[in-house]
Design an enzyme around this catalytic site. Structure first.
Site, PDB file in Angstrom:
ATOM      1  N   HIS A 115      66.963 -54.350  66.036  1.00  0.00           N
ATOM      2  CA  HIS A 115      66.598 -54.368  64.616  1.00  0.00           C
ATOM      3  C   HIS A 115      66.296 -55.806  64.157  1.00  0.00           C
ATOM      4  O   HIS A 115      65.223 -56.079  63.600  1.00  0.00           O
ATOM      5  CB  HIS A 115      67.746 -53.771  63.791  1.00  0.00           C
ATOM      6  N   GLU A 116      67.222 -56.714  64.415  1.00  0.00           N
ATOM      7  CA  GLU A 116      67.014 -58.100  63.972  1.00  0.00           C
ATOM      8  C   GLU A 116      65.829 -58.723  64.698  1.00  0.00           C
ATOM      9  O   GLU A 116      65.102 -59.537  64.138  1.00  0.00           O
ATOM     10  CB  GLU A 116      68.290 -58.937  64.177  1.00  0.00           C
ATOM     11  N   HIS A 123      62.718 -58.067  62.775  1.00  0.00           N
ATOM     12  CA  HIS A 123      62.562 -58.999  61.652  1.00  0.00           C
ATOM     13  C   HIS A 123      62.064 -60.361  62.166  1.00  0.00           C
ATOM     14  O   HIS A 123      61.200 -60.990  61.570  1.00  0.00           O
ATOM     15  CB  HIS A 123      63.910 -59.208  60.950  1.00  0.00           C
ATOM     16  N   GLU A 155      61.373 -54.514  56.604  1.00  0.00           N
ATOM     17  CA  GLU A 155      62.162 -53.437  57.198  1.00  0.00           C
ATOM     18  C   GLU A 155      61.290 -52.545  58.085  1.00  0.00           C
ATOM     19  O   GLU A 155      61.768 -51.950  59.046  1.00  0.00           O
ATOM     20  CB  GLU A 155      62.846 -52.634  56.077  1.00  0.00           C
TER      21      GLU A 155
HETATM   22 ZN    ZN Z   1      66.798 -54.986  58.279  1.00  0.00          ZN
END
Ligand code: ZN
Length: 500
Positions: free
Chosen positions: A264-265, A268, A294
């Site tokens: 997830h990170e 980003h 997101e």
């Molecule tokens: Zn996030």
């Protein structure tokens, strides 16, 4: 020096101050000893104040005006015109809010946080209510200062999702709800058909860390321009296009925590590392909005990281690292385990299917609160009623209900919908990339991600904050932001896993 050059140098100073504040924030959450906390708050306060003063100065206003004349012949999507547009937007917003209100909001958020921590522990909503009332009232005032065309909530939403309207989200979310509620219901009748106990064995931290780094490298995260550290809550922070850091946390008793947190990170961070070098030290050197940000994290975490193709390549490697736990598990069984769905009480632990229902509920409640259709006295009951209606479960207490999330206590109102917008956008982008490059799927099955990353770089990352989120989605996909592609993706994937 032209006015544009002068403006650029002033904006670069603001960017430097914000970057320095981010370094201090990163340090606070990773390596700072507890003793540093008071001095750190002062240091951050000073940097933020200096950046704010530079932003709202009359001089900057005059430079914006003069620079706009200089670029009047350039096209609307040139870096220069976009820079002036976004800087003007930041400038106007900052000038509209009196510093007394900024200070009051900061105080209310810090008090709110303190009261919330205790109220949450004792499940005592009444103890939190006065602090939350203050935060809601101040946000109504903030919205009036910022201004809005249709609804008060628009002004708050616009801080996180520029240009988005409450009415637009209401329309998209009602479509989403109509599709999700029956899907979650159908799956909840078959919850027992997927077993995820294999994920709850003992997984040594060092091996988990090693596997995470390996996936990061395959995805294309640039370690010469970033690093990964540990923190209590995982996050991504950027000090420059060339220094984008991520953090993760590891739970030795639950494999998905570090694994999917890292992916997830990374999503980003790939976004931030992919922004054009030409935008460095300007307000354009960041994501277009929280929703677009997101979409990138969810794309790599879920659409790639929870896909069958991804694990075709990576599962044998994971098995090699944890042979004791995984040698008797099949790829199929593992794929099902990481995609297990169960309607539950807590948003941050929710699966792909039920997650958005948690977000919808918060969005609807916060709009009603802000627009005074709902009073705080009725909030816990309204929360529980929607939980029952959307997810079929009711919190036994407020700790597992209305008090679970930090956002409202910390003064973040208008923020929740961006989580779901990100999910919707992630599918629209991923499907468009695959239509243009059908071999993306084959590449993923070989542990290669270059085609996908290059497409995202060209259509999303490079542009930084140049375009409004809705505009960016339309330029990249040729479609308006919508719920149907996401719903179709979920139905396809979970009908197969749960034999619906
Ligand atoms: Zn996030």
């Amino acid at each position: 020096m032209t006015a544009l050059e002068h403006l650029r140098s002033k904006l670069a100073e603001i960017s430097d101050l914000n970057g320095a504040a981010s370094v201090l924030g990163w340090d606070q959450q990773t390596y700072m000893p507890p003793g540093g906390v008071t001095a750190r708050a002062e240091q951050l306060g000073t940097l933020v104040k200096l950046a704010h003063e530079k932003l709202v100065s009359d001089q900057l206003g005059a430079l914006l005006e003069a620079a706009r004349e200089e670029v009047s012949g350039l096209s609307g999507d040139s870096d220069e015109v976009c820079l002036i547009r976004v800087a003007q937007r930041d400038y106007d917003k900052a000038r509209k809010v009196p510093s007394t209100l900024v200070a009051e909001l900061a105080r209310a958020a810090s008090l709110g946080l303190e009261v919330w921590v205790n109220a949450r522990e004792t499940a005592d909503f009444a103890a939190f209510k006065p602090a939350l009332q203050k935060i809601v009232d101040l946000h109504r005032e903030l919205a009036r200062c910022l201004g809005y065309e249709e609804q008060l909530y628009d002004a708050l939403l616009d801080q996180y999702e520029p240009g988005m309207k409450t009415s637009e989200i209401t329309r998209i979310f009602s479509e989403l709800r109509a599709g999700l509620v029956p899907l979650a219901q159908a799956i909840s009748e078959k919850v027992a058909s997927v077993d995820d106990s294999v994920l709850r064995r003992h997984y040594a931290e060092s091996q988990q860390w090693k596997f995470g780094l390996d996936v990061l490298e395959h995805f294309g995260y640039d370690f010469a321009r970033g690093r990964q550290d540990k923190s209590v809550h995982p996050f991504t922070t950027s000090f420059s296009v060339n220094d984008v850091r991520i953090t993760t946390r590891v739970d030795e008793r639950f494999l998905p925590t570090a694994l999917f947190g890292t992916l997830h990170e990374c999503g980003h961070a790939l976004y931030e590392q992919g922004i054009s070098q030409n935008l460095e030290r300007t307000p354009l050197a960041s994501g277009a909005s929280l929703g677009i940000h997101e979409s990138q994290s969810r794309l790599w975490e879920n659409l790639v990281g929870r896909s069958h193709g991804f694990w075709k390549f990576f599962f044998p490697q994971l098995q090699g690292l944890f042979s004791e736990n995984l040698s008797s598990t099949s790829l199929e069984g593992f794929y099902q385990a990481i995609n297990r769905v169960e309607p539950s009480l807590i948003r941050v632990e929710a699966d792909e299917v039920t997650y958005n229902l948690h977000v919808l509920l918060r969005f609807e409640l916060e709009v009603d609160l802000l627009e005074q259709r709902l009073s705080l006295d009725d909030l816990p009951a309204a929360w529980n009623g929607k939980m029952k209606e959307y997810l079929g479960v009711v919190p036994p207490n407020n700790t597992q209900g209305v008090l679970q999330d930090v956002h409202w206590a910390n003064g973040l109102i208008g923020y929740f919908p961006t989580y779901s917008l990100g999910n919707l956008i992630s599918v629209q982008l991923f499907e468009k990339a695959q239509r243009q490059h059908p071999s993306i799927q084959e590449e993923i099955e070989k542990g290669q991600f270059t085609l996908l990353l290059t497409w995202l770089r060209d259509h999303v990352h490079l542009h930084g904050k140049k375009f409004l989120p809705a505009e960016l989605v339309e330029r990249a996909t040729g479609q308006l932001l919508q719920a149907q592609p996401y719903l179709a993706y979920l139905r396809r994937k979970y009908s197969e896993i749960y034999s619906l």
